[in-house]
Design a protein around this motif. Structure first.
Motif, PDB file in Angstrom:
ATOM      1  N   PRO A  21      27.066  45.302  34.368  1.00  0.00           N
ATOM      2  CA  PRO A  21      27.708  46.570  34.728  1.00  0.00           C
ATOM      3  C   PRO A  21      29.217  46.458  34.522  1.00  0.00           C
ATOM      4  CG  PRO A  21      26.418  45.679  36.574  1.00  0.00           C
ATOM      5  CD  PRO A  21      26.411  44.651  35.498  1.00  0.00           C
ATOM      6  N   THR A  22      29.853  47.565  34.171  1.00  0.00           N
ATOM      7  CA  THR A  22      31.313  47.503  33.973  1.00  0.00           C
ATOM      8  C   THR A  22      32.061  47.705  35.292  1.00  0.00           C
ATOM      9  OG1 THR A  22      31.258  49.817  33.403  1.00  0.00           O
ATOM     10  CG2 THR A  22      31.292  48.252  31.565  1.00  0.00           C
ATOM     11  N   HIS A  23      31.412  48.351  36.265  1.00  0.00           N
ATOM     12  CA  HIS A  23      32.085  48.592  37.549  1.00  0.00           C
ATOM     13  C   HIS A  23      32.005  47.330  38.411  1.00  0.00           C
ATOM     14  CE1 HIS A  23      28.085  48.780  39.258  1.00  0.00           C
ATOM     15  NE2 HIS A  23      27.751  49.566  38.261  1.00  0.00           N
ATOM     16  N   PRO A  24      32.857  47.218  39.443  1.00  0.00           N
ATOM     17  CA  PRO A  24      32.753  46.057  40.338  1.00  0.00           C
ATOM     18  C   PRO A  24      31.329  45.917  40.871  1.00  0.00           C
ATOM     19  CG  PRO A  24      34.751  47.298  40.812  1.00  0.00           C
ATOM     20  CD  PRO A  24      33.968  48.117  39.819  1.00  0.00           C
ATOM     21  N   HIS A  25      30.834  44.704  40.863  1.00  0.00           N
ATOM     22  CA  HIS A  25      29.463  44.477  41.328  1.00  0.00           C
ATOM     23  C   HIS A  25      29.332  43.052  41.847  1.00  0.00           C
ATOM     24  CE1 HIS A  25      29.531  43.119  37.124  1.00  0.00           C
ATOM     25  NE2 HIS A  25      28.588  42.263  37.462  1.00  0.00           N
ATOM     26  N   LEU A  26      28.227  42.783  42.498  1.00  0.00           N
ATOM     27  CA  LEU A  26      27.984  41.446  43.033  1.00  0.00           C
ATOM     28  C   LEU A  26      27.096  40.677  42.071  1.00  0.00           C
ATOM     29  CD1 LEU A  26      27.296  42.378  46.768  1.00  0.00           C
ATOM     30  CD2 LEU A  26      29.442  41.566  45.773  1.00  0.00           C
ATOM     31  N   GLN A  27      27.334  39.385  42.009  1.00  0.00           N
ATOM     32  CA  GLN A  27      26.539  38.551  41.102  1.00  0.00           C
ATOM     33  C   GLN A  27      26.369  37.175  41.730  1.00  0.00           C
ATOM     34  OE1 GLN A  27      27.441  38.952  36.793  1.00  0.00           O
ATOM     35  NE2 GLN A  27      27.797  36.748  36.890  1.00  0.00           N
ATOM     36  N   LYS A  28      25.180  36.604  41.548  1.00  0.00           N
ATOM     37  CA  LYS A  28      24.918  35.280  42.122  1.00  0.00           C
ATOM     38  C   LYS A  28      25.478  34.192  41.237  1.00  0.00           C
ATOM     39  CE  LYS A  28      21.861  34.455  45.613  1.00  0.00           C
ATOM     40  NZ  LYS A  28      21.482  33.245  46.229  1.00  0.00           N
ATOM     41  N   GLN A  29      26.051  33.184  41.840  1.00  0.00           N
ATOM     42  CA  GLN A  29      26.380  31.946  41.112  1.00  0.00           C
ATOM     43  C   GLN A  29      25.921  30.794  41.992  1.00  0.00           C
ATOM     44  OE1 GLN A  29      29.982  31.057  38.666  1.00  0.00           O
ATOM     45  NE2 GLN A  29      30.545  29.758  40.391  1.00  0.00           N
ATOM     46  N   GLY A  30      24.909  30.059  41.549  1.00  0.00           N
ATOM     47  CA  GLY A  30      24.335  29.021  42.409  1.00  0.00           C
ATOM     48  C   GLY A  30      23.915  29.652  43.720  1.00  0.00           C
ATOM     49  N   GLU A 398      45.834  32.291  45.923  1.00  0.00           N
ATOM     50  CA  GLU A 398      45.921  33.085  44.694  1.00  0.00           C
ATOM     51  C   GLU A 398      46.007  32.145  43.477  1.00  0.00           C
ATOM     52  OE1 GLU A 398      45.628  36.424  44.434  1.00  0.00           O
ATOM     53  OE2 GLU A 398      45.705  36.155  42.270  1.00  0.00           O
ATOM     54  N   GLN A 399      46.825  31.098  43.602  1.00  0.00           N
ATOM     55  CA  GLN A 399      46.916  30.129  42.495  1.00  0.00           C
ATOM     56  C   GLN A 399      45.569  29.482  42.205  1.00  0.00           C
ATOM     57  OE1 GLN A 399      49.917  27.015  42.932  1.00  0.00           O
ATOM     58  NE2 GLN A 399      50.864  28.261  44.518  1.00  0.00           N
ATOM     59  N   LEU A 400      44.838  29.209  43.297  1.00  0.00           N
ATOM     60  CA  LEU A 400      43.577  28.471  43.165  1.00  0.00           C
ATOM     61  C   LEU A 400      42.386  29.355  42.830  1.00  0.00           C
ATOM     62  CD1 LEU A 400      43.751  26.067  46.231  1.00  0.00           C
ATOM     63  CD2 LEU A 400      43.683  25.391  43.837  1.00  0.00           C
ATOM     64  N   SER A 401      42.618  30.662  42.857  1.00  0.00           N
ATOM     65  CA  SER A 401      41.508  31.595  42.750  1.00  0.00           C
ATOM     66  C   SER A 401      40.544  31.293  41.586  1.00  0.00           C
ATOM     67  CB  SER A 401      42.088  32.997  42.635  1.00  0.00           C
ATOM     68  OG  SER A 401      41.165  33.907  43.014  1.00  0.00           O
ATOM     69  N   PRO A 402      41.038  31.063  40.359  1.00  0.00           N
ATOM     70  CA  PRO A 402      40.076  30.807  39.271  1.00  0.00           C
ATOM     71  C   PRO A 402      39.234  29.552  39.515  1.00  0.00           C
ATOM     72  CG  PRO A 402      42.300  31.193  38.398  1.00  0.00           C
ATOM     73  CD  PRO A 402      42.428  31.105  39.888  1.00  0.00           C
ATOM     74  N   ILE A 403      39.857  28.533  40.036  1.00  0.00           N
ATOM     75  CA  ILE A 403      39.111  27.269  40.228  1.00  0.00           C
ATOM     76  C   ILE A 403      38.160  27.391  41.418  1.00  0.00           C
ATOM     77  CG2 ILE A 403      40.978  26.093  41.484  1.00  0.00           C
ATOM     78  CD1 ILE A 403      40.222  23.593  40.049  1.00  0.00           C
ATOM     79  N   ILE A 404      38.576  28.142  42.445  1.00  0.00           N
ATOM     80  CA  ILE A 404      37.663  28.393  43.576  1.00  0.00           C
ATOM     81  C   ILE A 404      36.441  29.151  43.065  1.00  0.00           C
ATOM     82  CG2 ILE A 404      37.369  29.791  45.679  1.00  0.00           C
ATOM     83  CD1 ILE A 404      40.272  29.022  46.401  1.00  0.00           C
ATOM     84  N   CYS A 405      36.690  30.220  42.309  1.00  0.00           N
ATOM     85  CA  CYS A 405      35.558  31.031  41.823  1.00  0.00           C
ATOM     86  C   CYS A 405      34.659  30.208  40.905  1.00  0.00           C
ATOM     87  CB  CYS A 405      36.065  32.281  41.111  1.00  0.00           C
ATOM     88  SG  CYS A 405      36.834  33.444  42.250  1.00  0.00           S
ATOM     89  N   ALA A 406      35.253  29.359  40.094  1.00  0.00           N
ATOM     90  CA  ALA A 406      34.432  28.534  39.190  1.00  0.00           C
ATOM     91  C   ALA A 406      33.543  27.583  39.976  1.00  0.00           C
ATOM     92  CB  ALA A 406      35.332  27.749  38.238  1.00  0.00           C
ATOM     93  N   ASN A 407      33.960  27.208  41.181  1.00  0.00           N
ATOM     94  CA  ASN A 407      33.192  26.233  41.967  1.00  0.00           C
ATOM     95  C   ASN A 407      32.304  26.854  43.036  1.00  0.00           C
ATOM     96  OD1 ASN A 407      33.938  23.232  41.302  1.00  0.00           O
ATOM     97  ND2 ASN A 407      35.773  24.464  40.980  1.00  0.00           N
ATOM     98  N   GLN A 408      32.383  28.158  43.224  1.00  0.00           N
ATOM     99  CA  GLN A 408      31.551  28.790  44.257  1.00  0.00           C
ATOM    100  C   GLN A 408      30.072  28.582  43.952  1.00  0.00           C
ATOM    101  OE1 GLN A 408      33.220  32.742  44.034  1.00  0.00           O
ATOM    102  NE2 GLN A 408      34.209  32.543  46.027  1.00  0.00           N
ATOM    103  N   GLY A 409      29.349  28.209  44.991  1.00  0.00           N
ATOM    104  CA  GLY A 409      27.894  28.096  44.861  1.00  0.00           C
ATOM    105  C   GLY A 409      27.412  26.847  44.162  1.00  0.00           C
ATOM    106  N   LYS A 410      28.322  25.908  43.878  1.00  0.00           N
ATOM    107  CA  LYS A 410      27.903  24.724  43.107  1.00  0.00           C
ATOM    108  C   LYS A 410      27.932  23.437  43.929  1.00  0.00           C
ATOM    109  CE  LYS A 410      29.268  26.567  38.677  1.00  0.00           C
ATOM    110  NZ  LYS A 410      30.284  26.534  37.615  1.00  0.00           N
ATOM    111  N   ASN A 411      28.141  23.548  45.216  1.00  0.00           N
ATOM    112  CA  ASN A 411      28.232  22.371  46.096  1.00  0.00           C
ATOM    113  C   ASN A 411      29.344  21.411  45.705  1.00  0.00           C
ATOM    114  OD1 ASN A 411      26.014  23.315  47.585  1.00  0.00           O
ATOM    115  ND2 ASN A 411      24.621  22.442  46.077  1.00  0.00           N
ATOM    116  N   THR A 412      30.409  21.937  45.122  1.00  0.00           N
ATOM    117  CA  THR A 412      31.554  21.098  44.752  1.00  0.00           C
ATOM    118  C   THR A 412      32.798  21.486  45.550  1.00  0.00           C
ATOM    119  OG1 THR A 412      31.869  22.659  42.930  1.00  0.00           O
ATOM    120  CG2 THR A 412      30.848  20.533  42.393  1.00  0.00           C
ATOM    121  N   MET A 413      32.601  22.328  46.560  1.00  0.00           N
ATOM    122  CA  MET A 413      33.751  22.811  47.333  1.00  0.00           C
ATOM    123  C   MET A 413      33.363  22.837  48.809  1.00  0.00           C
ATOM    124  SD  MET A 413      35.808  26.365  46.718  1.00  0.00           S
ATOM    125  CE  MET A 413      34.504  27.528  47.018  1.00  0.00           C
ATOM    126  N   ASN A 414      34.333  22.600  49.667  1.00  0.00           N
ATOM    127  CA  ASN A 414      34.080  22.732  51.108  1.00  0.00           C
ATOM    128  C   ASN A 414      35.394  23.077  51.813  1.00  0.00           C
ATOM    129  OD1 ASN A 414      32.702  22.709  53.573  1.00  0.00           O
ATOM    130  ND2 ASN A 414      31.508  20.895  52.997  1.00  0.00           N
TER     131      ASN A 414
END
Ligand code: DGJ
Length: 539
Positions: A21-30, A398-414
């Motif tokens: 979808p082009t509009h804001p939506h939810l999506q699963k990652q891990g 804000e600086q970490l946002s891309p790396i946080i999002c890349a790691n969400q749901g992958k058990n690599t963040m706490n």
């Protein structure tokens, strides 16, 4: 999607990726759920405005720069029914349009709070033409038949009126925002719940109460028996795990059953409104709850709201609602978040009391619970936006946002959160054990009284073998290795640094006093930052 192309008498099947979808939506990652905006995951570093601020554009003028100074990327803003439909069927979106324009000008996203039928249980934002026509738009009643300033959920006119105006709102949002995506999500109503009784005593409600528990709820209970909330399971069990019957036959007689009953009907109402809005423009939609307190009876707190002990009722009755959210004015941050995330319910915190502890809690919410976002309430109330602790945490996040999002749901963040002597967090990640303590546990730290220790916190992300990003404030971290042959862990090096456009720019090397000559990693109280840690193992 499969397209079949007939080419020179050959039939070729080409598998095309499913269209996003082009509009804001939810999506699963891990095991996480992400909010996708313009094709990328988006972390909401938000704040909710006080109730009345967004009703006056002049009043808002000095607020916008404050929000920017606090490093927010999103603001949660009410849309008030009485202001968008002052006369029945006559809509006025001028205020909303100006808010959208101002948000864009300040590079902010919006989450809309639909102050529709209910706002903190009450129907205080419904238009005058509804308030004054009690016959057509009836109220909930107490046991004595006295009308409350709460629209009853047991009336079709009430539901239809909300569906109609919410549909007009979603149509307007679709038409005015489908290219820009300034509006990310919608909160449907605000802190729904019955007061001052555990259930509504309007005659239509009492009639519904005498009927059997709907088959769809019974089917849900049976299907989800092994994962029901202990509260629901216990009531059902005590009454013999019946496969059907009246509310009191299935759950017993008492306030708990009254609450379950009213929750079902509130949730169905919210679901119908949500469903109708999503048919027009399917943004993510959620509901929020006023948390209850121990030993307080339903009806003394808003009964039947989207609370964890009755989460099953909401999940069964409101499948169109994407998630249930807690509003935090209570202690026990971990306790409530654990309950809200138990049922595959992603965490989004639309309100939390705006005090200095939010600066630590936000790291914990995002690091530990993979929260979609966080928003202190009455965010504009500060006089010193740049000095607010939350501004400093958001700057780092804000600086970490891309790396946080890349790691969400992958058990690599706490995440971790500590606040007083003795409280520590233990984290296992990448074959290491990390013990996180409050900065003031260090012998040389300022001797603040125990009850004056600020709540502090942070998060950890594993970015490679033996390599970790830490971010936070007021914490000290020690490490050991989980490999029996090499049980000790040492610091190869620690770099302080910044992410600029997602790229790491190292700053100071921290191997001396700043890490106690290789013994720990530390962010002093009052400092907020990012450090990259490289470990090695030895014996
Ligand atoms: C929770 C509500 O959701 C908000 O709108 C506001 O009324 C706050 N409580 C006030 O503390």
């Amino acid at each position: 999607m499969k397209w079949t192309i007939l080419l020179c008498f050959l039939s070729v099947s080409i598998a095309l990726p499913a269209q996003q979808p082009t509009h804001p939506h939810l999506q699963k990652q891990g095991n996480a759920v992400q909010l996708m905006v313009n094709g990328k995951p988006f972390l909401v570093l938000g704040g909710e405005l006080g109730n009345s601020s967004a009703s006056d554009l002049e009043y808002m003028k000095p607020i916008w720069p404050k929000l920017v100074d606090m490093n927010l990327n999103t603001v949660l803003v009410p849309v008030y029914w009485e202001l968008i439909e002052p006369k029945e069927g006559v809509y006025d979106f001028a205020l909303l349009d100006s808010i959208i324009m101002a948000a864009r000008k300040h590079n902010l996203k919006l989450i809309i709070l639909w102050f529709g039928s209910w706002k903190n249980s009450m129907s205080c934002y419904v238009p005058a033409w509804i308030k004054k026509d009690v016959k057509r738009f009836p109220r909930a009643q107490d046991k004595l038949g006295r009308g409350q300033e709460i629209l009853t959920a047991f009336n079709k006119n009430n539901l239809d009126a909300d569906i109609k105006v919410f549909g007009a709102l979603m149509t307007h949002i679709r038409e005015s925002d489908r290219d820009e995506h300034t509006i990310l999500m919608i909160q449907v109503e605000n802190e729904i719940g019955m007061l001052p009784e555990a259930r509504d005593y309007h005659p239509a409600a009492s009639e519904a109460f005498s009927q059997n528990v709907p088959q769809s709820l019974m089917t849900y209970l049976q299907k989800n028996k092994s994962s029901l909330s202990p509260h629901i399971l216990q009531l059902w069990q005590t009454n013999g795990f019946k496969s059907g019957g009246s509310w009191e036959e299935v759950f017993g007689k008492g306030l708990a059953t009254d609450e379950i009953f009213v929750a079902w009907h509130f949730a169905q109402f919210a679901n119908r409104v949500t469903e109708a809005g999503k048919k027009i423009y399917p943004l993510p939609m959620f509901v929020n709850a006023a948390l209850n307190r121990p030993n307080v009876k339903p009806g003394d707190y808003p009964s039947g709201g989207p609370l964890p002990h009755i989460i099953d009722i909401w999940k069964a009755a409101a499948p169109s609602v994407d998630f249930l959210s807690p509003d935090f004015y209570n202690p026990d941050f971990k306790y409530w978040n654990d309950l809200y995330t138990r049922k595959d319910n992603p965490l989004f915190i639309p309100e939390i009391r705006f005090d200095p502890s939010v600066a630590g809690k936000v790291f914990y919410a995002i690091g530990h619970y993979q929260a979609i976002g966080f928003a202190p309430f009455s965010i504009e109330s500060t006089e010193h936006p740049r000095e607010e602790p939350i501004a400093r945490s958001y700057e780092v996040l804000e600086q970490l946002s891309p790396i946080i999002c890349a790691n969400q749901g992958k058990n690599t963040m706490n995440g971790f959160m500590v606040d007083k002597i003795g409280s520590s967090d233990t984290i296992k990640l990448g074959g290491y054990t990390f013990i996180v303590k409050h900065d003031y546990t260090l012998g040389w730290s300022p001797k603040a009284k125990e009850d004056q220790w600020p709540l502090t916190g942070g998060l950890i992300i594993q970015i490679g073998e033996d390599e970790f990003i830490f971010a936070g404030t007021g914490i000290v971290v020690t490490f050991s290795s989980d490999e029996p042959d090499h049980p000790l862990a040492g610091i190869l090096n620690i770099e302080e640094g910044r992410f600029v456009n997602g790229k790491w720019l190292p700053g100071r090397r921290m191997n001396g006093d700043q890490s106690h000559q290789g013994r720990h990693l530390r962010f002093p109280v009052g400092e907020y930052g990012i450090q990259k840690l490289r470990l090695y193992r030895y014996r």
